[in-house]
Design an enzyme around this catalytic site. Sequence first.
Site, PDB file in Angstrom:
ATOM      1  N   ARG A   1      -0.871  -9.267  13.441  1.00 19.73           N
ATOM      2  CA  ARG A   1      -1.481  -7.940  12.596  1.00 19.73           C
ATOM      3  C   ARG A   1      -2.286  -8.596  11.520  1.00 19.73           C
ATOM      4  O   ARG A   1      -3.265  -7.848  11.024  1.00 19.73           O
ATOM      5  CB  ARG A   1      -0.147  -7.320  11.922  1.00 19.73           C
ATOM      6  CG  ARG A   1       0.441  -6.446  12.997  1.00 19.73           C
ATOM      7  CD  ARG A   1       1.747  -5.774  12.377  1.00 19.73           C
ATOM      8  NE  ARG A   1       1.432  -4.808  11.519  1.00 19.73           N
ATOM      9  CZ  ARG A   1       2.349  -4.485  10.388  1.00 19.73           C
ATOM     10  NH1 ARG A   1       3.528  -4.763  10.626  1.00 19.73           N
ATOM     11  NH2 ARG A   1       1.805  -3.270   9.594  1.00 19.73           N
TER      12      ARG A   1
ATOM     13  N   LYS B   1       0.808  -1.268   0.134  1.00 22.53           N
ATOM     14  CA  LYS B   1      -0.200   0.036   0.064  1.00 22.53           C
ATOM     15  C   LYS B   1       0.795   1.209  -0.054  1.00 22.53           C
ATOM     16  O   LYS B   1       0.722   2.280  -0.695  1.00 22.53           O
ATOM     17  CB  LYS B   1      -0.935   0.085   1.339  1.00 22.53           C
ATOM     18  CG  LYS B   1      -1.955  -0.962   1.276  1.00 22.53           C
ATOM     19  CD  LYS B   1      -3.044  -0.799   2.548  1.00 22.53           C
ATOM     20  CE  LYS B   1      -2.430  -0.712   3.753  1.00 22.53           C
ATOM     21  NZ  LYS B   1      -2.059  -2.325   4.496  1.00 22.53           N
TER      22      LYS B   1
ATOM     23  N   ARG C   1      11.559  -2.353  10.971  1.00 24.33           N
ATOM     24  CA  ARG C   1      10.194  -1.930  11.743  1.00 24.33           C
ATOM     25  C   ARG C   1      10.174  -2.903  12.938  1.00 24.33           C
ATOM     26  O   ARG C   1      10.079  -4.072  12.723  1.00 24.33           O
ATOM     27  CB  ARG C   1       9.152  -1.931  10.802  1.00 24.33           C
ATOM     28  CG  ARG C   1       8.696  -0.491  10.329  1.00 24.33           C
ATOM     29  CD  ARG C   1       7.747  -0.767   9.313  1.00 24.33           C
ATOM     30  NE  ARG C   1       6.406  -1.086   9.819  1.00 24.33           N
ATOM     31  CZ  ARG C   1       5.347  -0.820   9.217  1.00 24.33           C
ATOM     32  NH1 ARG C   1       5.201  -0.138   8.133  1.00 24.33           N
ATOM     33  NH2 ARG C   1       4.037  -1.058   9.787  1.00 24.33           N
TER      34      ARG C   1
ATOM     35  N   ARG D   1      10.676  -7.155   4.373  1.00 25.61           N
ATOM     36  CA  ARG D   1      10.583  -5.847   4.703  1.00 25.61           C
ATOM     37  C   ARG D   1      11.369  -5.368   6.147  1.00 25.61           C
ATOM     38  O   ARG D   1      11.891  -4.650   6.405  1.00 25.61           O
ATOM     39  CB  ARG D   1       9.340  -5.314   4.702  1.00 25.61           C
ATOM     40  CG  ARG D   1       9.184  -3.857   4.943  1.00 25.61           C
ATOM     41  CD  ARG D   1       7.774  -3.374   4.815  1.00 25.61           C
ATOM     42  NE  ARG D   1       6.818  -3.893   5.944  1.00 25.61           N
ATOM     43  CZ  ARG D   1       5.638  -3.330   6.028  1.00 25.61           C
ATOM     44  NH1 ARG D   1       5.008  -2.708   4.870  1.00 25.61           N
ATOM     45  NH2 ARG D   1       4.703  -3.659   6.983  1.00 25.61           N
TER      46      ARG D   1
END
Length: 197
Positions: free
Chosen positions: A144, A13, A133, A127
């Site tokens: 999540r 996104k 992150r 990622r």
Amino acid sequence: MWLVLLGPPGAGKGTQAQRLTTELCIPHISTGEMLREVKEEPTELGRQVTDFLAKGELVPDDLIIQLLGERLAKEDCCGGALLDGFPRTTGQAIALEQLLADIGASLDGVLSIEVPQDEVVQRMLKRAKVEGRDDDTPEVIRNRMSVYQRSTQPLIDFYRQRNQLYPIDGLGSPNEVFERIQDAIESIRKDRADAGK
Ligand code: AMP
């Protein structure tokens, strides 16, 4: 143009939103980014937000609706915006209708990037290595995903029933996905013209 970008974590996104907002000249509003900024503040709110993000849980609707309302009141939103990561619950979707009505606007379309679960988990693990992150650890990723399925997936039906949903196949290269998004924008424009908006 007022758009929502939906899709599971890891669907790409963020990348697509940046390209699309540059092309449409509207702001990219990512509630995840907004919350990562709040998290850095040395306040009670910053501490609370840190806890939710670290667990991969959604922050309470009231909190995010308030933050988004403040963001939408800014001048750069006068021609619309692309919302990335909001709404994430049906309660937030209903609040969004009201927030937009308050500024004399309405949603033009919801772009829903569809990627199978196995593929998004692989992408997020990759990622995690690149971006570091702290909500991209395997355990938090699992949470999540289940939060997404439980709270956010129902939004797809919500928007489909309102004829506002534009599904996008999220498999393939970022360029291929972007081309499909551009086609969907054309469909939104056409539907809007047909509806006399
Ligand atoms: P994202 O960058 O969109 O994946 O969001 C990162 C994290 O921020 C999520 O896992 C949630 O903890 C929180 N978050 C982002 N947007 C929302 C929202 N609309 N409602 C509740 N929590 C959110």
